[in-house]
Design a protein around this motif. Structure first.
Motif, PDB file in Angstrom:
ATOM      1  N   HIS A  92       0.843  -1.206   0.000  1.00 44.91           N
ATOM      2  CA  HIS A  92       0.000   0.000   0.000  1.00 44.91           C
ATOM      3  C   HIS A  92       0.874   1.251   0.000  1.00 44.91           C
ATOM      4  N   HIS A  94       1.705   5.186  -2.260  1.00 41.37           N
ATOM      5  CA  HIS A  94       1.282   6.174  -3.258  1.00 41.37           C
ATOM      6  C   HIS A  94       2.539   6.864  -3.757  1.00 41.37           C
ATOM      7  N   LYS A 223      -9.034  -1.529  -6.778  1.00 43.91           N
ATOM      8  CA  LYS A 223      -9.124  -0.838  -5.488  1.00 43.91           C
ATOM      9  C   LYS A 223     -10.465  -0.128  -5.406  1.00 43.91           C
ATOM     10  N   HIS A 281      -6.768  -0.936   5.083  1.00 40.67           N
ATOM     11  CA  HIS A 281      -6.405  -0.290   6.348  1.00 40.67           C
ATOM     12  C   HIS A 281      -6.863  -1.141   7.532  1.00 40.67           C
ATOM     13  N   ASP A 402       0.625   2.618   3.404  1.00 40.81           N
ATOM     14  CA  ASP A 402      -0.056   3.816   2.923  1.00 40.81           C
ATOM     15  C   ASP A 402       0.907   5.006   2.969  1.00 40.81           C
TER      16      ASP A 402
HETATM   17 ZN   LIG Z   1      -3.822   4.821   0.504  1.00 48.94          ZN
END
Ligand SMILES: [Zn+2]
Length: 499
Positions: A92, A94, A223, A281, A402
């Motif tokens: 996860h 970005h 996603k 998450h 994340d």
């Molecule tokens: Zn994310």
């Protein structure tokens, strides 16, 4: 016709010759790591042993206890006293963002952006992450410019955007004029029809048509999101049960896992019920239970987790989301010497400047640091309690950070992964489960296990050489000596920021 006793005789001969003969390997461009402690699993159970590992080009060609007999051209390392594990997978990230920057900052400081983008792939490798999975929208240009870097992890993605509902999370944060353009895979909600430009036809935004296009983009997963929003932006439109179920079925029909953003009790319950593949998450927003003490799980939450365990739904803790946000009020964070290794110097200077503190001010203008620590501490204790329950009861834990969870400078490439590993350790997840989460579990969950996730013949040579044992000491993940990416050996020091 060969008689039975002949077959038996040939069999005995074969066993006999295998025992006597060493594995013969002729290499043209090889790598041989000898006498090293090999730590790898296919099923989550570890049985480390001292053995030998041989790589040819970008693939593992031999692994085992017996010393192979090698000829040809190869480089050799003595692995005595060292440990090897498969390269780590962060499920996860970005990587399209520049930590701590909004569009206006990127426009103002193109040099900082450029330096960041050049270093970012190496920072992931510096902490042993040889595979990253981008879980937000990405463009071909972003993929190409990342892949042009000489040293980089393997990058996988979910296509040009997630499959979120129209005007829901996260597309609601984009200005209306490019909201729909930026989310080509949005799902059409009838209730939003008045707020969707007429040129977008419902038939092009059904789960079926969206998943087909996602698959075509080269994505490895679909996603989606279940998020009603926060603060001023709450009560956002949400996917319906039938829509999410259809999205799951269409994903599977196309051979893709469905990974869904959710961190609330309602979200985790909704998605566990449907049986999606992966939760992006952890469950830290306990809603009506948010004030309960941090030493035991409410029954309702336990039941949701039991269902996730029963269905073996992948659970991605992303503990650094909470930790990173709370750290925005911590003046010491950005002065950690270790950050100099992963953040280019000028960008690091900028993070210390007033201008870069915009988010902390936005979020916490009405609270002092102690209040922030207290409220984030509570949230994190709840998140850790859930994680420990899943870990103790055979839940499927997947590693994901994340990075970054928003435009925040406290979630840095690579460094954030190490932070996440240490937080999982703090949550009392055993070290073998932590390692499995970041290797074989992620590889299987994202259908990448034919090439990565363990050390085995035929798999890609993504290998980490450590000075410490990761099954005994969490600090092993910061005691990396070398990173091997696709057969290329890189000393850790060569991955840090160059002045
Ligand atoms: Zn994310």
């Amino acid at each position: 016709m060969i008689k039975k006793k002949h077959i038996l005789f040939i069999g005995i001969l074969l066993i006999f010759s295998c025992q006597k003969k060493k594995e013969q390997l002729y290499l043209k461009q090889g790598l041989y790591i000898s006498n090293v402690t090999i730590i790898s699993t296919e099923n989550g159970n570890y049985d480390p042993y001292i053995g030998h590992l041989v790589v040819e080009n970008d693939k593992i060609v031999y692994i085992g206890k017996n010393e192979p007999s090698i000829s040809g051209i190869f480089e050799q390392f003595d692995g005595t006293g060292k440990f090897v594990i498969p390269g780590l997978i962060d499920g996860h990230v970005h990587m399209t963002e520049v930590q701590g920057m909004l569009y206006r900052h990127m426009e103002k400081y193109p040099e900082l952006v450029k330096e960041f983008k050049n270093q970012m792939p190496r920072s992931y490798l510096y902490y042993g992450f040889t595979t990253i999975i981008n879980l937000g929208g990405i463009s071909d240009e972003q993929i190409n410019s990342f892949n042009k870097q000489p040293l980089k992890p393997d990058l996988y993605h979910i296509g040009y955007s997630g499959a979120g509902v129209a005007n829901g999370y996260p597309m609601i944060y984009a200005p209306e004029e490019f909201r729909f353009e930026n989310q080509p895979y949005f799902l059409y909600l009838e209730s939003q029809a008045e707020h969707i430009p007429k040129k977008y036809k419902p038939a092009d935004h059904t789960p079926k048509s969206v998943v087909r296009r996602i698959k075509k983009s080269g994505a490895i997963a679909v996603k989606s999101y279940y998020e009603s929003g926060f603060g001023m932006m709450s009560n956002l439109p949400l996917p319906t049960k039938s829509m999410m179920t259809e999205l799951l079925n269409e994903s599977h029909a196309n051979g893709l896992p469905l990974i869904v953003h959710a961190n609330s009790l309602t979200g985790h319950s909704f998605l566990a019920d449907i049986g999606v593949d992966i939760l992006a998450h952890g469950l830290w927003n306990w809603e009506k239970y948010k004030q309960v003490p941090t030493d035991s799980l409410p029954l309702e939450i336990k039941e949701i987790l039991d269902l996730q365990i029963q269905k073996q739904i992948g659970y991605t803790p992303t503990l650094t989301v909470i930790e990173g946000e709370g750290a925005l009020v911590d003046k010491k964070f950005i002065n950690q010497p270790v950050l100099k290794k992963v953040i280019p110097k000028k960008l690091l200077e900028w993070y210390k400047a007033e201008e870069a503190q915009w988010l902390g001010k936005d979020l916490f203008s009405h609270s002092n640091p102690e209040e922030v620590y207290k409220s984030y501490g509570k949230l994190q204790s709840h998140a850790m309690l859930v994680l420990k329950y899943l870990s103790d009861n055979n839940g499927l834990i997947l590693f994901g950070t994340d990075t970054p969870s928003g435009p925040i400078y406290t979630n840095q490439p690579g460094h954030n992964g190490y932070w996440e590993l240490t937080l999982m350790n703090e949550a009392e997840v055993p070290l073998n489960k932590i390692l499995a989460s970041a290797t074989i579990n992620n590889a299987k969950a994202f259908h990448l296990d034919s090439s990565v996730g363990s050390l085995a013949i035929g798999k890609k040579a993504n290998i980490i050489i450590m000075d410490k044992n990761p099954l005994k000491d969490i600090e092993a993940y910061d005691a990396i000596e070398k990173v091997i990416i696709g057969g290329q050996v890189v000393k850790r020091d060569d991955l840090e920021v160059k002045e």
